[in-house]
Design an enzyme around this catalytic site. Sequence first.
Site, short mmCIF file in Angstrom:
data_model
loop_
_atom_site.label_atom_id
_atom_site.label_comp_id
_atom_site.label_asym_id
_atom_site.label_seq_id
_atom_site.Cartn_x
_atom_site.Cartn_y
_atom_site.Cartn_z
N ASN A 7 49.53 28.26 46.89
CA ASN A 7 48.10 28.49 47.04
C ASN A 7 47.62 27.48 48.08
O ASN A 7 47.46 26.30 47.78
CB ASN A 7 47.42 28.27 45.67
CG ASN A 7 45.94 28.59 45.72
OD1 ASN A 7 45.37 28.83 46.78
ND2 ASN A 7 45.31 28.57 44.56
N ARG A 91 48.91 33.23 47.27
CA ARG A 91 47.56 33.67 46.96
C ARG A 91 46.82 33.86 48.29
O ARG A 91 46.78 32.95 49.12
CB ARG A 91 46.85 32.60 46.14
CG ARG A 91 45.43 33.01 45.86
CD ARG A 91 44.70 31.92 45.14
NE ARG A 91 43.40 32.40 44.74
CZ ARG A 91 42.39 31.62 44.46
NH1 ARG A 91 42.53 30.32 44.54
NH2 ARG A 91 41.24 32.12 44.09
N HIS A 180 38.32 36.33 42.65
CA HIS A 180 38.94 35.89 41.38
C HIS A 180 39.71 37.01 40.69
O HIS A 180 39.92 36.98 39.48
CB HIS A 180 37.87 35.38 40.37
CG HIS A 180 37.19 34.11 40.78
ND1 HIS A 180 35.86 33.88 40.55
CD2 HIS A 180 37.66 33.00 41.37
CE1 HIS A 180 35.52 32.68 40.99
NE2 HIS A 180 36.60 32.12 41.50
N ARG A 241 26.84 26.56 44.39
CA ARG A 241 26.31 27.80 44.99
C ARG A 241 25.21 28.38 44.12
O ARG A 241 25.31 28.33 42.89
CB ARG A 241 27.42 28.84 45.12
CG ARG A 241 28.37 28.55 46.26
CD ARG A 241 29.51 29.57 46.26
NE ARG A 241 30.78 28.87 46.23
CZ ARG A 241 31.92 29.41 45.83
NH1 ARG A 241 31.97 30.67 45.44
NH2 ARG A 241 33.03 28.70 45.81
N GLU A 385 46.63 31.93 37.15
CA GLU A 385 46.75 32.79 38.33
C GLU A 385 48.15 32.72 38.92
O GLU A 385 48.66 33.70 39.45
CB GLU A 385 45.70 32.35 39.38
CG GLU A 385 44.29 32.72 38.94
CD GLU A 385 43.21 31.87 39.59
OE1 GLU A 385 43.17 30.66 39.32
OE2 GLU A 385 42.41 32.42 40.35
#
Length: 401
Positions: A7, A91, A180, A241, A385
Amino acid sequence: MLILVLNCGSSSIKFRLYDMKDETQLASGLVERIGSDDAIFSYKTYKFEGSKDTLSIKNHSIGLSVILNKLTSEDVGVIKDVSEIDSVGHRVVHGGEKFSTSILINQEVIDEIEKSIPLAPLHNPPNLSGILACKEVMPNTPQVAVFDTAFHHTLPDYAFIYPLPYELYESDKIRKYGFHGISHRYVSLEAAKMMGKKLDELKIITCHLGNGASMAAIKNGKSIDTSMGFTPLEGLMMGTRCGSVDPAIVFYLMRTKNLTVDQVDNLFNKKSGLLGISGISNDARDVVAAAKSGDYRAKLALQIFAYRVKHYIGAYAAAMGGLDTIVMTAGIGENTEQIRELALSDLEFLGVKLDKNRNNTDLKKSREISADESKVKVFVIFTNEEIMIARDTKEILDRIN
Ligand code: ADP
């Protein structure tokens, strides 16, 4: 079969090496601050508790070589030779409209990932650097791309097309993509397993609540809506955010405060969310601590965060025409019982009843947190993940061999 999962971020490489015979994690680690003379390389294996070294790592290729040298080293390595690694799974954040599943990487795939850079300017370039580094350092090892967007390819057009002029979708592919996806897919599979049911007979809402946060409505195993959009800015409130706000705030700030595009971008992406409201931190742990000691803005930040989760639970139950399961995952979903409780309270009308004791008991493992009488099962599930990427990579390799 040994699979290396990578990743790659702009200045980091996270990695895990799996033996897919029984999904054992042989080694894992992280290279941080790539590009500097004092990069940090953390490494551990199933039999070595870990090391942390500071060294000069100029780019991703050098970072990868450092990882491979360690994996094959005599003292703390877990393999003798790099050729023992059967495949590398990457990823990749944005697969654009093209990729609806994971895929074996060839030049055409590399070109497409490159084409998607304008859609994910912060994420796709480092993902690509990782792929090119592997091509250079281990040219004979097949590589697989696993996309964060792919799982949401099943959204219907009325959910993914924004009510802007249709031509903007046609010309610039401006649409909801969602992110995601690897995590939403993993936890929905786990939830079905924990319920002893088939995924394709369940209506599940998955809440991936980390520093970045998104939710998905998963009906019969397929994502039919998700809260992030064209970019990861849409939807829930996040660490820094803002999530969805009235888009006219952008024009207002530019006109009346003379902010530039980049300043508004920075304000929405880096200065808002938990940090912006609390004025304390983007880290939920700090905000919870401040709220406990009575800080008004910290309390408000947690309430807004949780309210938005609740808002999407209602929306997605309606979108799916019912609800069987809610899953809480990622840093906040897994660990912050205060936000879970706020988000899941007063939902008895939907069949959701939290067991406060189960919710507050931090067992550090996946578990049910709904009451026995709750019609809708609620789970905390620790996301993984990396194993999802490894499984996809194995499946593709099995198919081509
Ligand atoms: P990302 O992967 O998007 O950076 P994470 O999934 O690691 O985010 O989640 C980070 C968030 O999880 C932070 O707000 C952090 O406060 C929160 N969190 C709460 N408790 C814990 C914990 N025990 N360990 C890690 N993160 C936690």
